[in-house]
Design a protein around this motif. Structure first.
Motif, PDB file in Angstrom:
ATOM      1  N   ALA A 206     -19.774 -73.224 -68.071  1.00  0.00           N
ATOM      2  CA  ALA A 206     -18.644 -73.595 -68.932  1.00  0.00           C
ATOM      3  C   ALA A 206     -18.489 -72.603 -70.088  1.00  0.00           C
ATOM      4  O   ALA A 206     -17.367 -72.230 -70.456  1.00  0.00           O
ATOM      5  CB  ALA A 206     -18.834 -75.014 -69.468  1.00  0.00           C
ATOM      6  N   VAL A 207     -19.618 -72.184 -70.668  1.00  0.00           N
ATOM      7  CA  VAL A 207     -19.542 -71.234 -71.784  1.00  0.00           C
ATOM      8  C   VAL A 207     -18.965 -69.901 -71.318  1.00  0.00           C
ATOM      9  O   VAL A 207     -18.093 -69.317 -71.977  1.00  0.00           O
ATOM     10  CB  VAL A 207     -20.950 -71.044 -72.405  1.00  0.00           C
TER      11      VAL A 207
ATOM     12  N   GLY B 251     -17.521 -78.983 -76.996  1.00  0.00           N
ATOM     13  CA  GLY B 251     -17.741 -79.639 -75.715  1.00  0.00           C
ATOM     14  C   GLY B 251     -19.207 -79.965 -75.487  1.00  0.00           C
ATOM     15  O   GLY B 251     -19.547 -81.036 -74.976  1.00  0.00           O
ATOM     16  N   LEU B 252     -20.107 -79.065 -75.889  1.00  0.00           N
ATOM     17  CA  LEU B 252     -21.536 -79.312 -75.731  1.00  0.00           C
ATOM     18  C   LEU B 252     -21.987 -80.485 -76.591  1.00  0.00           C
ATOM     19  O   LEU B 252     -22.758 -81.344 -76.142  1.00  0.00           O
ATOM     20  CB  LEU B 252     -22.316 -78.044 -76.098  1.00  0.00           C
ATOM     21  N   VAL B 253     -21.505 -80.546 -77.833  1.00  0.00           N
ATOM     22  CA  VAL B 253     -21.863 -81.661 -78.724  1.00  0.00           C
ATOM     23  C   VAL B 253     -21.349 -82.986 -78.158  1.00  0.00           C
ATOM     24  O   VAL B 253     -22.059 -84.006 -78.142  1.00  0.00           O
ATOM     25  CB  VAL B 253     -21.310 -81.409 -80.141  1.00  0.00           C
ATOM     26  N   LEU B 254     -20.109 -82.994 -77.665  1.00  0.00           N
ATOM     27  CA  LEU B 254     -19.545 -84.220 -77.096  1.00  0.00           C
ATOM     28  C   LEU B 254     -20.329 -84.660 -75.855  1.00  0.00           C
ATOM     29  O   LEU B 254     -20.590 -85.850 -75.665  1.00  0.00           O
ATOM     30  CB  LEU B 254     -18.078 -84.006 -76.751  1.00  0.00           C
ATOM     31  N   ALA B 255     -20.698 -83.697 -74.988  1.00  0.00           N
ATOM     32  CA  ALA B 255     -21.466 -84.052 -73.792  1.00  0.00           C
ATOM     33  C   ALA B 255     -22.822 -84.638 -74.170  1.00  0.00           C
ATOM     34  O   ALA B 255     -23.281 -85.619 -73.579  1.00  0.00           O
ATOM     35  CB  ALA B 255     -21.635 -82.812 -72.908  1.00  0.00           C
ATOM     36  N   TRP B 256     -23.472 -84.040 -75.154  1.00  0.00           N
ATOM     37  CA  TRP B 256     -24.795 -84.508 -75.597  1.00  0.00           C
ATOM     38  C   TRP B 256     -24.695 -85.920 -76.176  1.00  0.00           C
ATOM     39  O   TRP B 256     -25.592 -86.740 -75.993  1.00  0.00           O
ATOM     40  CB  TRP B 256     -25.341 -83.551 -76.648  1.00  0.00           C
TER      41      TRP B 256
ATOM     42  N   PRO C 112     -30.600 -85.378 -68.112  1.00  0.00           N
ATOM     43  CA  PRO C 112     -30.400 -84.369 -69.157  1.00  0.00           C
ATOM     44  C   PRO C 112     -29.234 -83.458 -68.795  1.00  0.00           C
ATOM     45  O   PRO C 112     -28.754 -83.448 -67.661  1.00  0.00           O
ATOM     46  CB  PRO C 112     -31.730 -83.597 -69.159  1.00  0.00           C
ATOM     47  N   LEU C 113     -28.795 -82.697 -69.775  1.00  0.00           N
ATOM     48  CA  LEU C 113     -27.699 -81.757 -69.526  1.00  0.00           C
ATOM     49  C   LEU C 113     -28.128 -80.712 -68.506  1.00  0.00           C
ATOM     50  O   LEU C 113     -29.237 -80.177 -68.572  1.00  0.00           O
ATOM     51  CB  LEU C 113     -27.283 -81.075 -70.832  1.00  0.00           C
TER      52      LEU C 113
ATOM     53  N   VAL D 247     -23.995 -92.888 -73.997  1.00  0.00           N
ATOM     54  CA  VAL D 247     -23.046 -93.987 -74.169  1.00  0.00           C
ATOM     55  C   VAL D 247     -22.428 -94.396 -72.835  1.00  0.00           C
ATOM     56  O   VAL D 247     -22.338 -95.582 -72.495  1.00  0.00           O
ATOM     57  CB  VAL D 247     -21.950 -93.583 -75.179  1.00  0.00           C
ATOM     58  N   LEU D 248     -22.006 -93.401 -72.036  1.00  0.00           N
ATOM     59  CA  LEU D 248     -21.397 -93.710 -70.742  1.00  0.00           C
ATOM     60  C   LEU D 248     -22.406 -94.328 -69.781  1.00  0.00           C
ATOM     61  O   LEU D 248     -22.078 -95.257 -69.037  1.00  0.00           O
ATOM     62  CB  LEU D 248     -20.807 -92.432 -70.143  1.00  0.00           C
ATOM     63  N   LEU D 249     -23.637 -93.836 -69.791  1.00  0.00           N
ATOM     64  CA  LEU D 249     -24.650 -94.393 -68.901  1.00  0.00           C
ATOM     65  C   LEU D 249     -24.987 -95.830 -69.276  1.00  0.00           C
ATOM     66  O   LEU D 249     -25.182 -96.685 -68.408  1.00  0.00           O
ATOM     67  CB  LEU D 249     -25.913 -93.521 -68.932  1.00  0.00           C
TER      68      LEU D 249
END
Length: 217
Positions: free
Chosen positions: A97-98, A61-66, A88-89, A71-73
């Protein structure tokens, strides 16, 4: 709030899978207990399985969010001008989440084993089907899971409709036909810079095909 709702729904999905798997492993637990395996060894195994699953999910999930955030922005900006949103995250959200993932994996892995502490091994070996109580618990869990999933789908649909309305709303500016020019006038006096920029704006407005020209700071 939407991120928290998604997190709760995902934890519910993981909880349903782990609890269903644990109920299905009652026969395995009974066989291993009958063969002399201690409950501490079984607990160590299920805890390791749950924590490994939770840690892997949190890392993915962290890799996907990063990776997906830029891309979404870029998709939401919609203009040819690069815009730095500065997003930033949020590490508070990441740690929440963790912790939620690890707690869910740990609790839902150990819960079936704790529930099976009073199960007779001979009875479990003779009856490999789930009882009414276990079936009812899983049914309630699946119902709650479906309710959260429905709420998330509805929220995502409303968010997409709002974005579509904002993009299609007549703001007076057509992004594909807009050209932005950045000027660096740091070494020029303020009054000279203002006059020079106004002259540039007037010349740009007089060019063929230009409908409007404006200054922005």
């Amino acid at each position: 709030g939407l991120a928290l709702l998604v997190l709760v729904a995902v934890c519910g999905n993981v909880a349903a899978v782990l609890l269903a798997q644990g109920e299905g492993r009652r026969y395995e637990f009974a066989v291993r207990l009958a063969l002399g395996t201690s409950r501490r060894q079984l607990a160590a195994q299920v805890v390791a399985d749950g924590l490994l699953l939770a840690a892997t999910g949190a890392a993915c999930g962290l890799v996907l969010a990063w990776w997906l955030a830029p891309v979404l922005l870029a998709r939401l900006s919609g203009m040819g001008v690069p815009i730095d949103f500065g997003t930033p995250l949020d590490w508070r959200g990441v740690w929440a989440a963790v912790v939620a993932a690890l707690f869910t994996g740990l609790l839902c892995s150990v819960a079936p084993l704790l529930a099976a502490k009073d199960v007779d091994a001979a009875a479990a070996l003779a009856n490999r089907t789930l009882g009414r109580a276990q079936t009812a618990r899983l049914g309630r869990l699946v119902s709650a899971q479906l309710a959260f999933s429905t709420a998330i789908v509805a929220s995502a649909a409303l968010l997409w409709v709002s974005h579509r309305d904002l993009v299609n709303d007549g703001t007076g500016v057509r992004a594909p036909d807009t050209i932005a020019v950045e000027l660096h006038l740091d070494r020029v006096d303020d009054d000279v810079a203002v006059r020079g920029m106004e002259q540039l704006r007037a010349r740009a407005a007089a060019l063929p095909g230009v409908a409007h020209a404006a200054l922005a700071q």
